[in-house]
Design a protein around this motif. Structure first.
Motif, PDB file in Angstrom:
ATOM      1  N   TYR A 205       1.361  -1.026   0.063  1.00 11.30           N
ATOM      2  CA  TYR A 205       0.026  -0.090  -0.267  1.00 11.30           C
ATOM      3  C   TYR A 205       0.580   1.373   0.014  1.00 11.30           C
ATOM      4  CZ  TYR A 205      -4.363  -2.049   0.909  1.00 11.30           C
ATOM      5  OH  TYR A 205      -5.907  -3.355   0.579  1.00 11.30           O
ATOM      6  N   HIS A 225      -8.235  -0.950   0.983  1.00  8.34           N
ATOM      7  CA  HIS A 225      -9.035  -1.088   1.602  1.00  8.34           C
ATOM      8  C   HIS A 225      -8.780  -2.597   2.479  1.00  8.34           C
ATOM      9  CE1 HIS A 225     -11.794  -5.269   1.739  1.00  8.34           C
ATOM     10  NE2 HIS A 225     -12.992  -4.791   1.693  1.00  8.34           N
ATOM     11  N   ASP A 226      -9.444  -2.642   3.514  1.00  3.73           N
ATOM     12  CA  ASP A 226      -8.882  -3.063   4.802  1.00  3.73           C
ATOM     13  C   ASP A 226      -8.226  -3.978   5.025  1.00  3.73           C
ATOM     14  OD1 ASP A 226     -11.636  -4.534   4.907  1.00  3.73           O
ATOM     15  OD2 ASP A 226     -12.421  -3.701   6.791  1.00  3.73           O
ATOM     16  N   TRP A 233      -5.108  -1.104  11.032  1.00  2.19           N
ATOM     17  CA  TRP A 233      -4.710  -0.077  10.339  1.00  2.19           C
ATOM     18  C   TRP A 233      -4.264   1.328  11.133  1.00  2.19           C
ATOM     19  CZ3 TRP A 233      -2.482  -2.211   6.408  1.00  2.19           C
ATOM     20  CH2 TRP A 233      -2.748  -3.032   5.487  1.00  2.19           C
ATOM     21  N   LEU A 247     -10.258   5.234   4.127  1.00  7.24           N
ATOM     22  CA  LEU A 247      -9.856   3.840   4.739  1.00  7.24           C
ATOM     23  C   LEU A 247     -11.355   2.685   3.627  1.00  7.24           C
ATOM     24  CD1 LEU A 247      -9.089   0.471   5.510  1.00  7.24           C
ATOM     25  CD2 LEU A 247     -10.294   1.964   7.846  1.00  7.24           C
ATOM     26  N   ASP A 248     -11.019   1.481   3.297  1.00  9.98           N
ATOM     27  CA  ASP A 248     -12.286   1.035   3.053  1.00  9.98           C
ATOM     28  C   ASP A 248     -13.418   0.503   3.110  1.00  9.98           C
ATOM     29  OD1 ASP A 248     -14.256   0.329   1.113  1.00  9.98           O
ATOM     30  OD2 ASP A 248     -13.334  -0.650  -0.874  1.00  9.98           O
ATOM     31  N   THR A 249     -14.104  -0.298   3.609  1.00  7.08           N
ATOM     32  CA  THR A 249     -14.357  -1.071   4.274  1.00  7.08           C
ATOM     33  C   THR A 249     -16.320  -1.747   4.055  1.00  7.08           C
ATOM     34  OG1 THR A 249     -15.076  -2.527   6.689  1.00  7.08           O
ATOM     35  CG2 THR A 249     -15.834  -1.096   6.340  1.00  7.08           C
ATOM     36  N   PHE A 287      -9.261   7.403   9.651  1.00  7.39           N
ATOM     37  CA  PHE A 287      -9.412   7.750   8.276  1.00  7.39           C
ATOM     38  C   PHE A 287     -10.527   7.634   7.846  1.00  7.39           C
ATOM     39  CE2 PHE A 287      -5.833   4.630   8.771  1.00  7.39           C
ATOM     40  CZ  PHE A 287      -4.535   5.302   8.215  1.00  7.39           C
ATOM     41  N   VAL A 289     -13.714   6.944   6.265  1.00  4.24           N
ATOM     42  CA  VAL A 289     -14.098   5.875   5.966  1.00  4.24           C
ATOM     43  C   VAL A 289     -15.227   5.044   5.113  1.00  4.24           C
ATOM     44  CG1 VAL A 289     -14.669   3.098   6.668  1.00  4.24           C
ATOM     45  CG2 VAL A 289     -12.905   4.994   8.307  1.00  4.24           C
TER      46      VAL A 289
END
Length: 370
Positions: A205, A225-226, A233, A247-249, A287, A289
């Motif tokens: 990353y 992505h997490d 993170w 941050l993507d979840t 972050f 999210v």
């Protein structure tokens, strides 16, 4: 940073058989890699051309904008530039997407959804049962260069919101849960497959960020992505050199079920409030999210026996609970904009319309405008 209200264009440039089985007709293939390996060249090119030209058009961008959505997440494959055999490239369609997005005042999140050798072994990772990308330095370098090319090509486009480095690199915990769900066609090719280690993912990353930022203005976001390890993170990319990171979840009710949530409305609402909303709130302190994928699909007991009004009330309550949870963060993208239910079959498609945002809006399960 603006609040994201968006939708995924799943199954357009990255195929998923369950969303449109007709693309796989005449074969026994379960993933895109084997489809491209199996179909004769001329048939393959014709089939892809027809699909890509009709599955998503300018009219869809106009519809999305009319619903008050502001951002579109577009999954793209690693062969987007047409330089990987035996796949059919598709960069011209992403170019069209940017023209349409800018016309209707929408923005795009480019989501790299597949990589050579796969990052998860899912069907949506390109090849079932194989997860060896992170073990191959040449494949890793290919992806880093690909991300640079995407950043260079689209970095200054008005319609670009950002680029997501990689979709759903799999953790050890999730790998152990799904290892038998997506059997590999070629057992020898799958030999040695395994999860993507956290240490590797962190280094990847950072390298991807540094390479992409050379071409991406600071007002364009870089999304990571997490990797199904959301809470790992908190100490990541905290230095001043890292700017405009998101941050993507991905939060689905199937996850709640795997974690022991009972299959009824009260249990789902409780889980959303006490787990999903809590997690988004907690990580938003570190972050911005986004919930890059979510939907209304659930396995409520007795769902098939409900009448139309009962089902509508159920889905509306589940939708409102999730939307309130996502507001704790920077926003969301529904999965997905559409799927072709008529290609699935009546019995198999029971409840699948809840994956389709357009149909869910038409049914009154989701708000008509955001």
């Amino acid at each position: 940073m603006k609040q994201i209200k968006g939708v995924n264009l799943g199954n357009w440039l990255v195929l998923e058989k369950w969303m449109n089985p007709v693309m796989f007709s005449g074969t026994e293939c379960e993933d895109e890699t084997w489809l491209c390996r199996t179909l004769p060249h001329d048939i393959k090119v014709d089939r892809y051309t027809q699909h890509r030209a009709t599955y998503i058009t300018e009219r869809d961008f106009a519809y999305i904008a009319s619903k008050g959505l502001n951002t579109i997440r577009i999954p793209v494959p690693y062969f987007i530039f047409g330089d990987v055999e035996p796949f059919v490239g598709c960069v011209e369609y992403l170019d069209k997407a940017f023209n349409w997005a800018e016309k209707y005042h929408l923005q795009i999140l480019i989501d790299l959804h597949t990589v050579p050798g796969s990052q998860n072994g899912f069907d949506n990772g390109g090849i079932c049962g194989v997860c060896k990308w992170s073990q191959n330095p040449e494949a890793v370098e290919f992806v880093l260069t690909l991300l640079e090319r995407l950043a260079q090509r689209y970095g200054t486009r008005e319609g670009l919101w950002g680029i997501e480095i990689l979709n759903e690199p799999i953790s050890e915990e999730v790998w152990n849960l799904v290892i038998d769900r997506y059997p590999a066609v070629d057992k020898e090719e799958a030999e040695g497959s395994g999860p993507v280690p956290s240490e590797f993912l962190r280094n990847f990353y950072i390298e991807a960020y540094q390479r992409m930022r050379k071409y991406l203005p600071v007002d364009k976001v870089i999304v990571f992505h997490d990797g199904f390890r959301l809470h790992e993170w908190k100490d990541f990319m905290r230095q001043e050199e890292f700017v405009n990171i998101v941050l993507d979840t991905h939060l689905y009710l199937m996850i709640a079920e795997v974690m022991g949530c009972e299959k009824n409305l009260d249990a789902y609402i409780h889980y959303i409030d006490n787990n999903f909303a809590k997690d988004v709130t907690e990580m938003q302190a570190y972050f911005p999210v986004i919930v890059g994928e979510w939907c209304l699909f659930n396995n409520t007991e007795g769902l098939k026996e409900m009448n139309e009004e009962e089902r509508k009330r159920l889905y509306m309550k589940i939708a409102n609970a999730q939307l309130q949870a996502w507001e704790k963060g920077q926003g969301w993208f529904y999965w997905s904009y559409k799927l072709l239910l008529d290609t699935v079959g009546d019995s198999a498609s029971e409840g699948w319309d809840s994956w389709d945002m357009g149909k869910s809006i038409e049914q009154g399960w989701l708000p008509d405008r955001y």
